[in-house]
Design a protein around this motif. Structure first.
Motif, PDB file in Angstrom:
ATOM      1  N   GLU A  45       0.853  -1.187   0.000  1.00 33.17           N
ATOM      2  CA  GLU A  45       0.000   0.000   0.000  1.00 33.17           C
ATOM      3  C   GLU A  45       0.889   1.237   0.000  1.00 33.17           C
ATOM      4  O   GLU A  45       1.689   1.430   0.904  1.00 33.17           O
ATOM      5  CB  GLU A  45      -0.918   0.044   1.217  1.00 33.17           C
ATOM      6  CG  GLU A  45      -1.807   1.285   1.242  1.00 33.17           C
ATOM      7  CD  GLU A  45      -2.668   1.377   2.499  1.00 33.17           C
ATOM      8  OE1 GLU A  45      -3.583   2.218   2.505  1.00 33.17           O
ATOM      9  OE2 GLU A  45      -2.413   0.629   3.454  1.00 33.17           O
ATOM     10  N   GLU A  46       0.756   2.049  -1.028  1.00 35.42           N
ATOM     11  CA  GLU A  46       1.460   3.329  -1.103  1.00 35.42           C
ATOM     12  C   GLU A  46       0.513   4.381  -1.645  1.00 35.42           C
ATOM     13  O   GLU A  46      -0.353   4.086  -2.473  1.00 35.42           O
ATOM     14  CB  GLU A  46       2.710   3.240  -1.986  1.00 35.42           C
ATOM     15  CG  GLU A  46       3.796   2.317  -1.469  1.00 35.42           C
ATOM     16  CD  GLU A  46       4.451   2.772  -0.180  1.00 35.42           C
ATOM     17  OE1 GLU A  46       4.226   3.925   0.247  1.00 35.42           O
ATOM     18  OE2 GLU A  46       5.187   1.967   0.418  1.00 35.42           O
ATOM     19  N   LYS A  47       0.674   5.615  -1.170  1.00 37.53           N
ATOM     20  CA  LYS A  47      -0.157   6.730  -1.629  1.00 37.53           C
ATOM     21  C   LYS A  47       0.651   7.563  -2.607  1.00 37.53           C
ATOM     22  O   LYS A  47       1.767   8.005  -2.304  1.00 37.53           O
ATOM     23  CB  LYS A  47      -0.607   7.593  -0.451  1.00 37.53           C
ATOM     24  CG  LYS A  47      -1.602   8.676  -0.838  1.00 37.53           C
ATOM     25  CD  LYS A  47      -2.135   9.405   0.385  1.00 37.53           C
ATOM     26  CE  LYS A  47      -3.190  10.428  -0.014  1.00 37.53           C
ATOM     27  NZ  LYS A  47      -3.743  11.139   1.167  1.00 37.53           N
ATOM     28  N   LEU A  48       0.076   7.800  -3.791  1.00 36.03           N
ATOM     29  CA  LEU A  48       0.767   8.543  -4.841  1.00 36.03           C
ATOM     30  C   LEU A  48       0.534  10.029  -4.642  1.00 36.03           C
ATOM     31  O   LEU A  48      -0.407  10.606  -5.166  1.00 36.03           O
ATOM     32  CB  LEU A  48       0.291   8.065  -6.212  1.00 36.03           C
ATOM     33  CG  LEU A  48       0.373   6.545  -6.432  1.00 36.03           C
ATOM     34  CD1 LEU A  48      -0.013   6.178  -7.851  1.00 36.03           C
ATOM     35  CD2 LEU A  48       1.756   6.007  -6.083  1.00 36.03           C
ATOM     36  N   VAL A  49       1.415  10.657  -3.867  1.00 37.32           N
ATOM     37  CA  VAL A  49       1.225  12.037  -3.436  1.00 37.32           C
ATOM     38  C   VAL A  49       1.990  13.057  -4.282  1.00 37.32           C
ATOM     39  O   VAL A  49       1.407  14.035  -4.762  1.00 37.32           O
ATOM     40  CB  VAL A  49       1.623  12.198  -1.943  1.00 37.32           C
ATOM     41  CG1 VAL A  49       1.438  13.634  -1.492  1.00 37.32           C
ATOM     42  CG2 VAL A  49       0.814  11.262  -1.066  1.00 37.32           C
ATOM     43  N   PRO A  50       3.322  12.900  -4.474  1.00 33.26           N
ATOM     44  CA  PRO A  50       4.092  13.961  -5.150  1.00 33.26           C
ATOM     45  C   PRO A  50       3.696  14.120  -6.617  1.00 33.26           C
ATOM     46  O   PRO A  50       3.084  13.224  -7.214  1.00 33.26           O
ATOM     47  CB  PRO A  50       5.541  13.460  -5.043  1.00 33.26           C
ATOM     48  CG  PRO A  50       5.531  12.400  -3.994  1.00 33.26           C
ATOM     49  CD  PRO A  50       4.168  11.790  -4.057  1.00 33.26           C
TER      50      PRO A  50
END
Length: 198
Positions: free
Chosen positions: A58-63
């Protein structure tokens, strides 16, 4: 809110309920059969959360992705760039796909579902990681609790960049996406599970 990249367990992958992906699983296996490939089965069940276990992704694609897209254009062919940036489902198919498979099933962010093989995505991201001089031994190896997202956004990446300078340190947003796609492909292959946008 935001876009996440997560793994999918067997119950969701083969499920027919509202949040299930059984239609995608069935359509993919039908297409693999047409190509003379065995069906994609053996998806593991979800496991209880255990920090650092490497059983979940699980990773959040923020940048912003601008630098990563530029990196892809500099080191990949147009077809390779489209493959890396265009998939909506990543699977560790028994035989590597020579190209993506587009299924006429609506996905979370598109009118179709585009399936890519994790071995191909891994090969592409390994090339990008090499070009970027990404210190893969220093970044988190597992991503079961936003580990990469936290590592890059909470300051550890900057501290590591000061100690281990290189091209990767010049643009940590680009390094983040390179690391996320690299670890996603590795996780898919290691756990034999699909990775999807959520």
């Amino acid at each position: 809110m935001g876009i996440y990249l997560v793994n999918v367990g067997a119950q969701e992958w083969f499920g027919e309920e509202e949040d299930g992906r059984g239609d995608v699983a069935a359509a993919l296996n039908e297409e693999l059969g047409r190509r003379g490939l065995p069906p994609y089965t053996g998806v593991p069940e979800e496991t209880d959360f255990a920090p650092g276990s490497g059983t979940a992704f699980e990773e959040k694609l923020v940048p912003p992705m601008d630098g990563f897209v530029a990196l892809c254009r500099a080191y990949l062919s147009k077809a390779e760039e489209e493959l890396l940036l265009g998939w909506t489902v990543l699977v560790p198919v028994p035989v590597p796909l020579d190209e993506e498979i587009e299924l006429p099933i609506e996905s979370a962010y598109d009118l179709t579902t585009t399936v890519a093989g994790a071995p191909q995505i891994l090969a592409l991201t390994e090339r990008l990681a090499t070009a970027l001089e990404l210190p893969t031994d220093a970044i988190p190896a597992t991503s079961d609790n936003l580990e990469l997202t936290s590592w890059f956004l909470d300051g550890e990446a900057k501290r590591t960049a000061a100690a281990r300078p290189g091209r990767w340190a010049d643009d940590l947003d680009t390094a983040f996406y390179t690391a996320v796609y690299l670890r996603a492909a590795q996780h898919s292959i290691r756990r034999r599970c699909p990775i999807v946008y959520s």
